[in-house]
Design an enzyme around this catalytic site. Structure first.
Site, PDB file in Angstrom:
ATOM      1  N   SER A   6       1.052  -1.147  -0.212  1.00  0.00           N
ATOM      2  CA  SER A   6      -0.088   0.227  -0.109  1.00  0.00           C
ATOM      3  C   SER A   6       1.108   1.068   0.036  1.00  0.00           C
ATOM      4  O   SER A   6       2.008   1.392   0.367  1.00  0.00           O
ATOM      5  CB  SER A   6      -0.809  -0.032   1.263  1.00  0.00           C
ATOM      6  OG  SER A   6      -1.654   1.292   1.357  1.00  0.00           O
ATOM      7  N   TYR A  31      -1.351  -1.294  10.536  1.00  0.00           N
ATOM      8  CA  TYR A  31      -1.012  -1.553   9.046  1.00  0.00           C
ATOM      9  C   TYR A  31      -0.499  -1.274   8.274  1.00  0.00           C
ATOM     10  O   TYR A  31      -0.072  -1.470   7.051  1.00  0.00           O
ATOM     11  CB  TYR A  31      -2.538  -0.812   8.127  1.00  0.00           C
ATOM     12  CG  TYR A  31      -3.050  -1.391   6.996  1.00  0.00           C
ATOM     13  CD1 TYR A  31      -3.546  -2.076   6.897  1.00  0.00           C
ATOM     14  CD2 TYR A  31      -2.780  -0.092   5.789  1.00  0.00           C
ATOM     15  CE1 TYR A  31      -3.564  -2.526   5.451  1.00  0.00           C
ATOM     16  CE2 TYR A  31      -3.172  -0.429   4.998  1.00  0.00           C
ATOM     17  CZ  TYR A  31      -3.433  -1.717   4.264  1.00  0.00           C
ATOM     18  OH  TYR A  31      -4.085  -1.559   3.125  1.00  0.00           O
ATOM     19  N   LYS A  72       2.572  -3.074   5.795  1.00  0.00           N
ATOM     20  CA  LYS A  72       2.931  -3.235   4.454  1.00  0.00           C
ATOM     21  C   LYS A  72       3.900  -2.776   3.784  1.00  0.00           C
ATOM     22  O   LYS A  72       4.476  -2.578   2.306  1.00  0.00           O
ATOM     23  CB  LYS A  72       1.917  -1.864   4.050  1.00  0.00           C
ATOM     24  CG  LYS A  72       0.701  -2.668   4.309  1.00  0.00           C
ATOM     25  CD  LYS A  72       0.297  -3.535   3.339  1.00  0.00           C
ATOM     26  CE  LYS A  72      -0.650  -4.253   3.488  1.00  0.00           C
ATOM     27  NZ  LYS A  72      -1.453  -5.761   2.583  1.00  0.00           N
TER      28      LYS A  72
END
Length: 244
Positions: free
Chosen positions: A137, A150, A154
């Site tokens: 991401s 997160y 990523k």
């Protein structure tokens, strides 16, 4: 583009993952295994496409992964493409983030990718070729408020991918490992966002719109195909210019 290729896509029940499954199925893949914990949604896919097999699979369950991989190997004798797409979010500011939410996101988004790749990559190396595609991401390259867990996962998959690109090819096997880093994409997770939030996302993107799942799926198709046979260890940003 994917003639005779056996492909495995995790998180294949909805959103980007589902679009990747459909794109692979429509581009002559021999077999696409759509892996997810949402069995009903995947059964719709397998009913629609004769070359799609729905598999209920938890990427945190190493024993189930091992059994699944053996089944695929027995059926086809080769696994050509792995798309590590399964992922979750449990957002919160650093001071409020629970250890449970930190661990859960890391287990699925980082260790889950490790689990799948560790089970499949050696078989690719043995056969001499393969493509591993992992969803990162723009948050993994540039961070985001409220997404420490997160962002860590990523960013972590990018680092693992670079290591795999070097490690898996060191004895001459044409096994490639790459990441895709999407920007703001229209998915079931974004449809319920307030219009002002969506407008803000669009305004930050030079191309002035949200991306579509097809934009990501087409990138995955390219990296899965032989058209990208000299590309490895890279992160393909598909973000409308959000991060330049």
């Amino acid at each position: 583009m994917l003639n005779n290729k056996v492909c495995i896509v995790t998180g294949g029940a909805q959103g980007i993952g589902r679009c990747i499954v459909e794109t692979f199925a429509n581009n002559d893949a021999l077999q696409v295994y759509a892996c997810d914990m949402n069995a009903s949604a995947m059964n719709e896919l397998s009913a629609k496409y004769p070359n799609v097999v729905a598999v209920e699979l938890n990427v945190c369950d190493r024993a189930a992964i091992a059994q699944f991989v053996e089944t695929v190997k027995e059926a086809h004798g080769h696994i050509d493409v792995l798309v590590n797409n399964a992922g979750i979010t449990r957002d919160n500011l650093l001071e409020r983030m629970s250890e449970e939410d930190w661990d859960f996101v890391n287990d699925v988004n980082l260790k889950g990718v490790f689990n799948m790749t560790q089970a499949i990559a050696p078989f690719m190396v043995e056969k001499g070729a393969g493509s591993i595609i992992t969803m990162s991401s723009v948050v993994g390259t540039d961070g985001n408020i409220g997404q420490s867990n997160y962002a860590a996962t990523k960013g972590g998959v990018i680092a693992m991918t670079k290591s795999w690109a070097k490690e898996l090819s060191r004895k001459g096997a044409q096994v490639r490992a790459n990441c895709i880093a999407p920007g703001f994409i229209e998915t079931p997770m974004t449809v319920d966002l307030p219009e002002k939030v969506l407008d803000a996302m669009k305004s930050k993107t030079p191309l002035g719109r949200m991306g579509k799942p097809e934009d990501i799926a087409n990138g995955a198709l390219f990296l899965a195909s032989d058209h990208s046979s000299f590309i490895t260890g890279q992160t393909l940003k598909i973000d409308g210019g959000l991060v330049i």
